[in-house]
Design an enzyme around this catalytic site. Sequence first.
Site, PDB file in Angstrom:
ATOM      1  N   LEU A  93      73.936  40.812   7.767  1.00  0.00           N
ATOM      2  CA  LEU A  93      75.413  40.494   6.943  1.00  0.00           C
ATOM      3  C   LEU A  93      76.722  41.242   8.687  1.00  0.00           C
ATOM      4  O   LEU A  93      77.589  41.676   7.893  1.00  0.00           O
ATOM      5  CB  LEU A  93      76.556  40.326   6.460  1.00  0.00           C
ATOM      6  CG  LEU A  93      75.575  40.329   4.642  1.00  0.00           C
ATOM      7  CD1 LEU A  93      76.275  40.290   3.740  1.00  0.00           C
ATOM      8  CD2 LEU A  93      75.395  38.302   5.031  1.00  0.00           C
ATOM      9  N   SER A 109      74.326  29.389  18.832  1.00  0.00           N
ATOM     10  CA  SER A 109      75.558  29.662  19.841  1.00  0.00           C
ATOM     11  C   SER A 109      77.119  28.800  19.035  1.00  0.00           C
ATOM     12  O   SER A 109      77.811  28.373  18.600  1.00  0.00           O
ATOM     13  CB  SER A 109      75.636  28.699  21.263  1.00  0.00           C
ATOM     14  OG  SER A 109      76.196  28.750  21.863  1.00  0.00           O
ATOM     15  N   LYS A 121      67.553  27.910  23.795  1.00  0.00           N
ATOM     16  CA  LYS A 121      69.272  28.654  23.230  1.00  0.00           C
ATOM     17  C   LYS A 121      69.103  29.555  24.882  1.00  0.00           C
ATOM     18  O   LYS A 121      70.295  30.115  25.407  1.00  0.00           O
ATOM     19  CB  LYS A 121      68.913  29.272  22.030  1.00  0.00           C
ATOM     20  CG  LYS A 121      70.593  30.368  22.184  1.00  0.00           C
ATOM     21  CD  LYS A 121      71.434  29.924  22.771  1.00  0.00           C
ATOM     22  CE  LYS A 121      72.089  31.039  21.528  1.00  0.00           C
ATOM     23  NZ  LYS A 121      73.264  32.262  22.852  1.00  0.00           N
ATOM     24  N   HIS A 132      70.683  27.412  27.799  1.00  0.00           N
ATOM     25  CA  HIS A 132      72.400  27.623  27.648  1.00  0.00           C
ATOM     26  C   HIS A 132      72.832  28.829  28.354  1.00  0.00           C
ATOM     27  O   HIS A 132      73.742  28.871  28.485  1.00  0.00           O
ATOM     28  CB  HIS A 132      72.171  27.604  25.770  1.00  0.00           C
ATOM     29  CG  HIS A 132      73.724  27.903  25.152  1.00  0.00           C
ATOM     30  ND1 HIS A 132      74.004  28.885  25.337  1.00  0.00           N
ATOM     31  CD2 HIS A 132      74.435  26.904  25.620  1.00  0.00           C
ATOM     32  CE1 HIS A 132      75.551  28.660  24.882  1.00  0.00           C
ATOM     33  NE2 HIS A 132      75.755  27.617  24.944  1.00  0.00           N
ATOM     34  N   ASN A 133      71.911  29.536  27.344  1.00  0.00           N
ATOM     35  CA  ASN A 133      72.397  31.064  27.640  1.00  0.00           C
ATOM     36  C   ASN A 133      72.056  31.126  29.435  1.00  0.00           C
ATOM     37  O   ASN A 133      72.981  32.049  30.190  1.00  0.00           O
ATOM     38  CB  ASN A 133      72.399  32.565  27.779  1.00  0.00           C
ATOM     39  CG  ASN A 133      71.919  32.320  26.292  1.00  0.00           C
ATOM     40  OD1 ASN A 133      73.465  31.374  25.295  1.00  0.00           O
ATOM     41  ND2 ASN A 133      72.789  33.646  24.997  1.00  0.00           N
ATOM     42  N   GLU A 135      75.060  29.647  31.031  1.00  0.00           N
ATOM     43  CA  GLU A 135      76.798  30.340  30.627  1.00  0.00           C
ATOM     44  C   GLU A 135      76.484  31.256  31.865  1.00  0.00           C
ATOM     45  O   GLU A 135      77.709  31.971  31.957  1.00  0.00           O
ATOM     46  CB  GLU A 135      76.305  30.700  28.794  1.00  0.00           C
ATOM     47  CG  GLU A 135      77.506  32.075  28.688  1.00  0.00           C
ATOM     48  CD  GLU A 135      77.445  32.318  27.292  1.00  0.00           C
ATOM     49  OE1 GLU A 135      77.882  33.245  26.648  1.00  0.00           O
ATOM     50  OE2 GLU A 135      76.676  31.810  26.685  1.00  0.00           O
ATOM     51  N   TYR A 136      75.710  32.349  32.246  1.00  0.00           N
ATOM     52  CA  TYR A 136      75.664  33.585  32.383  1.00  0.00           C
ATOM     53  C   TYR A 136      76.435  33.072  34.125  1.00  0.00           C
ATOM     54  O   TYR A 136      77.420  33.312  34.526  1.00  0.00           O
ATOM     55  CB  TYR A 136      74.542  33.769  33.161  1.00  0.00           C
ATOM     56  CG  TYR A 136      74.221  34.930  32.410  1.00  0.00           C
ATOM     57  CD1 TYR A 136      74.244  35.008  30.654  1.00  0.00           C
ATOM     58  CD2 TYR A 136      73.763  36.316  33.192  1.00  0.00           C
ATOM     59  CE1 TYR A 136      73.977  36.881  29.932  1.00  0.00           C
ATOM     60  CE2 TYR A 136      73.623  37.473  32.188  1.00  0.00           C
ATOM     61  CZ  TYR A 136      73.505  37.107  31.082  1.00  0.00           C
ATOM     62  OH  TYR A 136      72.882  38.410  29.473  1.00  0.00           O
TER      63      TYR A 136
END
Length: 508
Positions: A15, A138, A210, A213-214, A217-218
């Site tokens: 959490l 994401s 993913k 994707h990252n 993103e970079y």
Amino acid sequence: MVENNSVCDIGFIGLGVMGKNLVLNLADNGFSIAAFDLDASKVEDTIAQDMAETGLPSARVVGCSSYTELLACLKPPHLIVLSVPAGEAVDDVCENLIGAGIQPDDIVIDTGNSLWVDTVEREKKYHSNFILFSSAVSGGEVGARFGPALMPSGAPYAWTRIKPIWQAIAAKVDAKTGKPIERTKPGEVVNEGEPCAAYIGPAGAGHYVKMVHNGIEYADMQIICEAYQMLRDGVGLTSDEIADIFAQWNRGPLESYLMEISVEVLRHRVGADNTPLVELILDKAGQKGTGLWTAVSSLELGTPAPTIAQAVYARSISSFKELRVTAANVLQGPQISPFNELDKQNFIEQLHDAIYCAKICAYAQGFQLMKLAEKEHNWQLDFASIAKIWRAGCIIRAIFLQPITQAFARNPELDNLLLDDFFAEQLNQHQLNWRKSVANAALMGIPTGAITSALSYYDAMRCASSPANLLQGQRDFFGAHTFARVDKAASKKYHVNWSSAERDMVEV
């Protein structure tokens, strides 16, 4: 912490920021949650936030104090979501669930940024204990709370159970425009539009997508940061003036979440003297590894992703702050001449086109990497579906993804995004301004590794005759590595006896 008669739909472990917001998102969509964290205060904070947001006298989330208690709270077969750091923490939770009595038909979903090969190995390792499924998430904490992009992969049977839950909590987009359907308030539910969640493939495929994707993103972030530096150091604009330019750009083809938040960062001021916060942030960038993994994968598969790699290098060189400060006092750069108003406007227009073209190339590199990985690992990736998933909820969400979706819908076998008619036309139309912008950066001594590497990638891709013929000659000279000939069958290999006086050539 839990009543014996409580029976919940989903168990949730971890959490932290992402986990808490995913739990609240699930609760908004009508699912009952049994939640556990090794830090009991995080369980209490999640329950308290749920009650504060809903105004109800009791929470929609049931707190648990152990793995055994968590399993006891769930409807069988159990469905358990993990939001824990990648690596050993995932295995620790899995082992504890085994000790608590998890069953072979129970499903455990890893939503962290695990390295995809680790996910493949874990599925094999735990297959007799439970069904391990993965679903990369994401969108950061806001996406987790109000609708993330989800990239699930693993056993198809598990997906049939998870699909209605994931499609309920995912971000949604308007099917016609491709624009996100906003959900910003606790308790809101969006039932219309296309959900940004679709099955990717076997174990590891979702985490691989993913990862890419990252990597994109970079690259996207670095491209924006290079534009910021060119406007700051090249033109001498203030943070507010750059924010105004970015805000204008964000109303056109560069519209994106990353451009939007860049405007907010540039405008934010702090302190009694109202200083722009961006001027107080230390210029040392952090990274968690996914960009590096993407660059390494591109090297392993032999497909170019130079813009993604340059973005990783830029973060690395930023970490050498003391060295850079020392070098700045030793190494000379050019003098930058003042701009008149017309030159300034031309510079800004050229830079806009450079960002747009570099962004196209960064995405092209990422999608080509996924295509090579698909062949290497015998996956069946739906690239139009992947582009759809990324249109909302995720960090690289952008209006730009709608034409990418359409490109792969037109041609699912498209080898490279640059070959799509729409993107080829865009690059042909804007490439001159792109070149001028790169030339400006070089003449001003401003580093633009991402934007410049994207231009080199573009030029290399359109180069029908590369200098690799000389390279092959060099390799054959010192290492007898052989070469093929353009006037002979491609299967035939040749070697020159470079050390002999005659330098005769033989077929190998």
